[in-house]
Design an enzyme around this catalytic site. Sequence first.
Site, mmCIF file in Angstrom:
data_model
loop_
_atom_site.group_PDB
_atom_site.id
_atom_site.type_symbol
_atom_site.label_atom_id
_atom_site.label_comp_id
_atom_site.label_asym_id
_atom_site.label_seq_id
_atom_site.Cartn_x
_atom_site.Cartn_y
_atom_site.Cartn_z
ATOM 1 N N ASP A 341 0.352 10.724 9.787
ATOM 2 C CA ASP A 341 -0.754 9.648 8.875
ATOM 3 C C ASP A 341 -2.105 9.361 9.311
ATOM 4 O O ASP A 341 -2.170 9.327 10.749
ATOM 5 C CB ASP A 341 0.062 8.395 8.639
ATOM 6 C CG ASP A 341 -0.548 7.502 7.664
ATOM 7 O OD1 ASP A 341 -0.559 7.813 6.559
ATOM 8 O OD2 ASP A 341 -0.959 6.268 8.055
ATOM 9 N N GLU A 370 -2.675 14.139 7.744
ATOM 10 C CA GLU A 370 -3.146 13.644 6.739
ATOM 11 C C GLU A 370 -4.753 13.392 6.963
ATOM 12 O O GLU A 370 -5.259 12.598 7.455
ATOM 13 C CB GLU A 370 -2.782 12.260 6.164
ATOM 14 C CG GLU A 370 -3.304 11.895 5.104
ATOM 15 C CD GLU A 370 -3.163 10.201 4.818
ATOM 16 O OE1 GLU A 370 -3.038 9.784 3.433
ATOM 17 O OE2 GLU A 370 -2.866 9.556 5.817
#
Length: 648
Positions: A341, A370
């Site tokens: 993330d 990400e």
Amino acid sequence: MKRLLLLAAAAIFAASCGSSVVFDPESVQDAPEGAIVHMEPPCWWTGMKTGLQLLVNGPEISAYNKVSFEGLAGVSVDKVTSADSPNYLFVDVKIGPSAKEGQGWLVFENAVGDKFKYPYSVGKKSGEQKESFTTADMIYLIFPDRFANGDPSNDDMPGMQEKADRNVNLGRHGGDIKGIIDHLDYVAGLGATAIWCTPMLVDDQDRESYHGYACGDYYKIDPRMGSNALYKEFVDKAHEKGLKVIMDIVTNHCGTDHWWMKDLPFKDWIHVFPEFTGSNIAFSTNMDPNASKYDLNLQESGWFVPSMPDMNLDNPFMLRYFQQWAAWWIEYAGLDGLRVDTYPYNEKEPMSRWCASVTAEYPWINIVGECWTMSYPQLAYWQAGAANVDGFDSHLPSIMDFPLCEALTAAINEGGDNPGWGRGMTRIYDCLSHDFVYADLSHMMTFFANHDHGRMGDTFNHDPAKMKIALALLATIRGIPQLYNGDEMMFSHVPGDDWSDGAKRIDFPGGWVGDAYDLFTPEGRAAASARDAGKAWPSAAYTNAEELYNYTSKLFNWRKGKTVLHDGKTMHFLGRDNTYAFFRYNDADAVFVYVNNSDSEKTVPWEHYSEIAPASVQARNVITGTPVTLDANLSLPANSVLIAEFAR
């Protein structure tokens, strides 16, 4: 007498392993209750390349800084480091090549000779060479709290702050690991071959803990989701269904209610400011030759949000903690991949070393980051092997293709015969024309939405034709496709809400006892579609559930065996009439995709494709299964897509 015989046998065994000292566990008292509050990682394995550095937390544990490892040949303490807080020790443990697995003891001793022991287990690394997620996979993204409640008894757990309440869009709804296990057949039947779940580790914030991104314990599954053992069972059962499992991890931040926030090991364990200071989200500072250090520091050190403290990966103990944490979960649970993330929010050099460490331990593993940017060169910068001017290599194998995500949804929404210059389907052509900037197109995750986007029913104004175009493109464009749970049936947000994240992350109908619809079953989808027919949204939220599920399932089950979509080349053709055509091809096989996003019927300009296909081709319509002749007489209705396969 029996004890003497056991000690003698142990002495013979130890001598055979090259040790002349036998440890008698009864010679040292057990750790007093509460002396060790946290021992992380909780166990380890022989044969690991990643060095073991134990974080030991307990009241005034630093006074017991003479530490040894007893009871396992080949395992010893190499170094002990005190932290800023007296309640921590960092213990480097050496596990030699001839080390034996089993349970040993860490023996802690203070300056006056007081001792106690704490059990620690060392297993054997599996050594399994697996295949991680690749272009041959379709990844199904599950938001666990909103997917299915398989065990209502764990909705509210003692000691956990937030309770379940389905009436609170930003609260916990009770979805859990058991709910995912119960519906693995649904996922596999859809054509998915891998599952990415948003985080399921402890998130003990007093509100909005449902999303899991504010970690409160890196080594423990949230009890409201299940347990570590149940998570491992989930991975095993997924493997039985032919599904790989990708764990979503967060190295950039934890939650303000993480257990260590009350007493940090080091003053610089997290980034500390006199008052809350958020990240400037200026990812360009990582590669901008003109960027100031001030801006770069704010980008990588500023907090994500007030409830998520920013970790300081420049602290070597912090970085080491995360390196072995990732390795621990891969080994413990048998994971097949990782998703990281908020990747660019981390300090880039430490994260490069993090990626290098994980892939050195597991050379087969794929990790996707990400990197939420719409800039093609800035996105390309983060992929391993990128030819960066500054020489930086992230060692991050895969990146999420956010520019393509934006191009897909924008293009499909810009219908009509004349959407305007550079708009409509031209957006997708332009996006893919930038493929030259990427180091490895086979390591790009493609998607049109995930849990941070609006629901596709809202995005496409509840138009199933647009949804089918999006699904067709996702299945056939280069890369590793990812589908967010519910988008296969064009879910919409909860009516009456202000479009909060919680409203977009709606419950999957059928995942809770008493739901009006059960969209996990064919009967439920048929009933929902019939019941909603002829109604307006939101009453007609699931009018197209059956049709779209069947379309998605046919498409992605076909894709599983279509290797030309996994590793074939792409040739595409520019259209200025809101159409888009491309071929996925190799020497023996081809797939032709033609999108008519206009409001009128279009004749396919087959003569434009003479460099890759003859004047007439007998092909098969993938969705209908019927023959189709690809030539200059072929036309396509408005707002439709053709996928045709043929041998070259």
